[in-house]
Write a protein that holds these residues in place. Structure first.
Motif, short mmCIF file in Angstrom:
data_model
loop_
_atom_site.label_atom_id
_atom_site.label_comp_id
_atom_site.label_asym_id
_atom_site.label_seq_id
_atom_site.Cartn_x
_atom_site.Cartn_y
_atom_site.Cartn_z
N LEU A 254 0.83 -1.21 0.00
CA LEU A 254 0.00 0.00 0.00
C LEU A 254 0.86 1.26 0.00
O LEU A 254 0.54 2.25 -0.68
N ALA A 255 1.98 1.22 0.75
CA ALA A 255 2.86 2.38 0.78
C ALA A 255 3.43 2.66 -0.61
O ALA A 255 3.50 3.83 -1.04
N GLN A 256 3.81 1.62 -1.33
CA GLN A 256 4.37 1.81 -2.67
C GLN A 256 3.30 2.31 -3.64
O GLN A 256 3.57 3.18 -4.48
N VAL A 257 2.11 1.76 -3.53
CA VAL A 257 1.04 2.20 -4.42
C VAL A 257 0.69 3.66 -4.17
O VAL A 257 0.52 4.47 -5.10
N LEU A 258 0.58 4.02 -2.89
CA LEU A 258 0.26 5.41 -2.56
C LEU A 258 1.37 6.34 -3.00
O LEU A 258 1.11 7.48 -3.46
N GLY A 259 2.63 5.89 -2.87
CA GLY A 259 3.74 6.71 -3.36
C GLY A 259 3.65 6.90 -4.86
O GLY A 259 3.89 8.02 -5.37
N TYR A 260 3.30 5.85 -5.59
CA TYR A 260 3.14 5.94 -7.04
C TYR A 260 1.99 6.89 -7.39
O TYR A 260 2.11 7.73 -8.29
N VAL A 261 0.86 6.75 -6.68
CA VAL A 261 -0.29 7.63 -6.92
C VAL A 261 0.08 9.08 -6.66
O VAL A 261 -0.27 9.99 -7.43
N ASN A 262 0.80 9.32 -5.55
CA ASN A 262 1.20 10.69 -5.21
C ASN A 262 2.09 11.29 -6.30
O ASN A 262 1.94 12.47 -6.66
N THR A 263 2.99 10.46 -6.84
CA THR A 263 3.86 10.95 -7.92
C THR A 263 3.05 11.36 -9.13
O THR A 263 3.29 12.42 -9.75
N GLU A 278 -2.69 17.95 -22.22
CA GLU A 278 -2.53 16.62 -22.80
C GLU A 278 -1.60 15.76 -21.93
O GLU A 278 -1.90 14.59 -21.66
N GLU A 279 -0.50 16.36 -21.46
CA GLU A 279 0.40 15.61 -20.59
C GLU A 279 -0.28 15.28 -19.26
O GLU A 279 -0.10 14.17 -18.72
N ALA A 280 -1.05 16.25 -18.73
CA ALA A 280 -1.78 15.99 -17.48
C ALA A 280 -2.79 14.86 -17.65
O ALA A 280 -2.96 14.02 -16.77
N SER A 281 -3.46 14.86 -18.81
CA SER A 281 -4.43 13.79 -19.08
C SER A 281 -3.74 12.42 -19.13
O SER A 281 -4.28 11.42 -18.63
N THR A 282 -2.53 12.39 -19.70
CA THR A 282 -1.77 11.13 -19.75
C THR A 282 -1.46 10.63 -18.34
O THR A 282 -1.60 9.42 -18.04
N GLN A 283 -1.04 11.54 -17.47
CA GLN A 283 -0.75 11.16 -16.09
C GLN A 283 -2.01 10.65 -15.37
O GLN A 283 -1.96 9.66 -14.62
N LEU A 284 -3.14 11.30 -15.63
CA LEU A 284 -4.39 10.87 -14.99
C LEU A 284 -4.84 9.51 -15.51
O LEU A 284 -5.37 8.69 -14.75
N HIS A 285 -4.63 9.26 -16.81
CA HIS A 285 -4.97 7.94 -17.36
C HIS A 285 -4.10 6.85 -16.71
O HIS A 285 -4.58 5.76 -16.40
N GLU A 286 -2.81 7.15 -16.55
CA GLU A 286 -1.93 6.18 -15.88
C GLU A 286 -2.35 5.96 -14.43
O GLU A 286 -2.27 4.84 -13.90
N LEU A 287 -2.79 7.05 -13.79
CA LEU A 287 -3.26 6.93 -12.41
C LEU A 287 -4.51 6.06 -12.34
O LEU A 287 -4.65 5.21 -11.46
N ALA A 288 -5.43 6.25 -13.28
CA ALA A 288 -6.66 5.44 -13.32
C ALA A 288 -6.33 3.98 -13.57
O ALA A 288 -6.91 3.07 -12.96
N SER A 289 -5.36 3.74 -14.47
CA SER A 289 -4.95 2.37 -14.75
C SER A 289 -4.34 1.73 -13.51
O SER A 289 -4.60 0.55 -13.21
N ALA A 290 -3.54 2.49 -12.78
CA ALA A 290 -2.93 1.97 -11.56
C ALA A 290 -4.00 1.66 -10.52
O ALA A 290 -3.91 0.64 -9.81
#
Length: 442
Positions: A254-263, A278-290
């Protein structure tokens, strides 16, 4: 006296008797008529027959005693093997009381296991049918004569139960019993018990030899009870250790996942402030996938935790049941090849299942494989489990920056070391992955 000496005596003694009688007759009587000689010969033969009858009666008693001792040793040996085998406590105690009853020639037998509060926890009978047992009603609570052994640990050897002032009688539908032999079962753990035999066959009461025989079987029963208690302690300890390990894994994961989400959130926020939608949208898509992957991992972890060997579920059954669910969820075919003579301690079995689960989780998430093959084979004093997939493999020394965290490999190494095993992972990009877990046999 040994049998060899008895054989010598059996040959020499009759000859000596005849010689002595002839000498006595010659010296004291002299020449006699044939009628008197015949009478003396008959007396001699009678004396010899009487002597041999006494002698062979003694030999027969010795033979009977040796046969009984041999039967007792075989029964005790069998009870010892039963204790060492993976039999339930009730099954072992049933064999102990059956063998003890048969050896001392009793019609009925029983064994009770008492908890640390003095209550009868288990009461197993022998010589009484299931219908008779149900008709008698619930197990005894330790009143009367049973309470003497139960609460005071005394031995009892009685010719007639009904005449003892401590007897409270029998419940309805109880078979009549007169002679009784009861000895306490002294354990090292918090449990103890009692072994009873009743209604001596072809005799009015039990002997001192019967009591010594029952005492030896009581020792076997004590070992079985202590062994069962130790197994329970080991199982409880394994459960506690597993809970601590799972909590540790969930915390780290959970700590690693939350760290990844925070990044990802910080990166998206920074892009938005710069107007780079567009770059922000890419980050949000990766966040949703995670988030979706983390959700899938949680659901899979719940299924994994419900999959564990128990005394009523063997390792092959547990693995096959898990593989069926995993194939439906992943769409990847998995095969199992397991040697029938692989026997593992409960704690080792559990870690093996968890390592197999973690390996297949990595196959589902990262390998892009079509097939997986799990093999568990015996190798001398160890067992070797291998999990092979035909996926894309990976570089064990490299990880892409910003990649969703993979902490399963570290978890598997920790689990292997916890049970004295070794874990190796062999993977090259493009050639699949092989996980090899070597662990000690039972």
């Amino acid at each position: 006296m040994t049998l060899k000496r008895l054989r010598i005596v059996a040959v020499v003694s009759p000859i000596a008797v005849v010689v002595i009688l002839e000498l006595v007759r010659t010296l004291t009587i002299g020449a006699i008529s044939w009628e008197k000689r015949l009478i003396l010969d008959l007396v001699t033969v009678g004396a010899i027959v009487l002597f041999l009858s006494i002698l062979f009666s003694f030999v027969d008693d010795m033979q009977t005693q040796l046969v009984r001792q041999n039967q007792e040793l075989l029964a005790l040996h069998g009870a010892g093997l039963d204790v060492a085998a993976e039999l339930s406590l009730d099954a072992v105690l049933k064999k102990v009381v059956d063998q003890a009853k048969n050896l001392v020639g009793a019609k009925y037998g029983a064994v009770s296991v008492i908890d640390d509060h003095g209550r009868i926890q288990t009461f197993i009978t022998s010589g009484i049918s299931t219908e008779e047992r149900e008709a008698i009603g619930p197990p005894p609570v330790g009143h009367g004569l049973l309470g003497v052994v139960l609460h005071h640990g005394q031995r009892l050897r009685l010719a007639d139960i009904t005449t003892d002032p401590r007897s409270h009688g029998f419940p309805a539908h109880h078979p009549p019993m007169h002679s009784l032999l009861a000895v306490p079962i002294v354990c090292k753990g918090p449990f103890r018990g009692n072994l009873y035999v009743s209604e001596k066959i072809r005799a009015k009461e039990f002997t001192k030899d019967d009591e010594e025989t029952i005492e030896r079987f009581a020792v076997q029963a004590a070992i079985a009870i202590d062994n069962a208690h130790l197994h329970e302690q080991v199982a409880d300890l394994a459960v506690a250790q597993e809970r601590v390990r799972i909590a540790h894994e969930m915390h780290d994961g959970l700590a690693q996942v939350l760290g990844y989400v925070n990044t990802k959130v910080q990166a998206a926020d920074a892009y938005l402030k710069r107007g780079k939608t567009e770059e922000a949208s890419t980050q949000l898509h990766e966040l949703a996938s995670a988030a979706r992957e983390a959700y899938t991992d949680v659901r899979e972890s719940i299924v994994d935790l419900r999959t564990m060997p128990t005394p009523h579920r063997s390792l092959p059954d547990v693995l096959r049941e898990y593989f069926e669910r995993w194939q439906e969820m992943s769409g990847i075919a998995v095969a199992l090849d397991l040697d029938a003579d692989v026997r593992l301690r409960p704690g080792v079995e559990l870690q093996l299942v968890r390592i197999v689960q973690e390996s297949l989780t990595n196959v589902r998430k990262h390998a892009k494989a079509s097939n997986a093959h799990v093999t568990i084979r015996r190798n001398g004093t160890n067992a070797v489990a291998t999990i092979i997939d035909d996926g894309i493999g990976f570089n064990q020394l490299a990880r892409t920056r910003g990649e969703f965290p993979r902490f399963g490999l570290t978890t598997m190494l920790e689990r292997a070391e916890a049970v004295g095993g070794t874990l190796t992972i062999d993977s090259v990009p493009g050639t699949g992955t092989t996980v090899r877990f070597e662990l000690p046999l039972e």
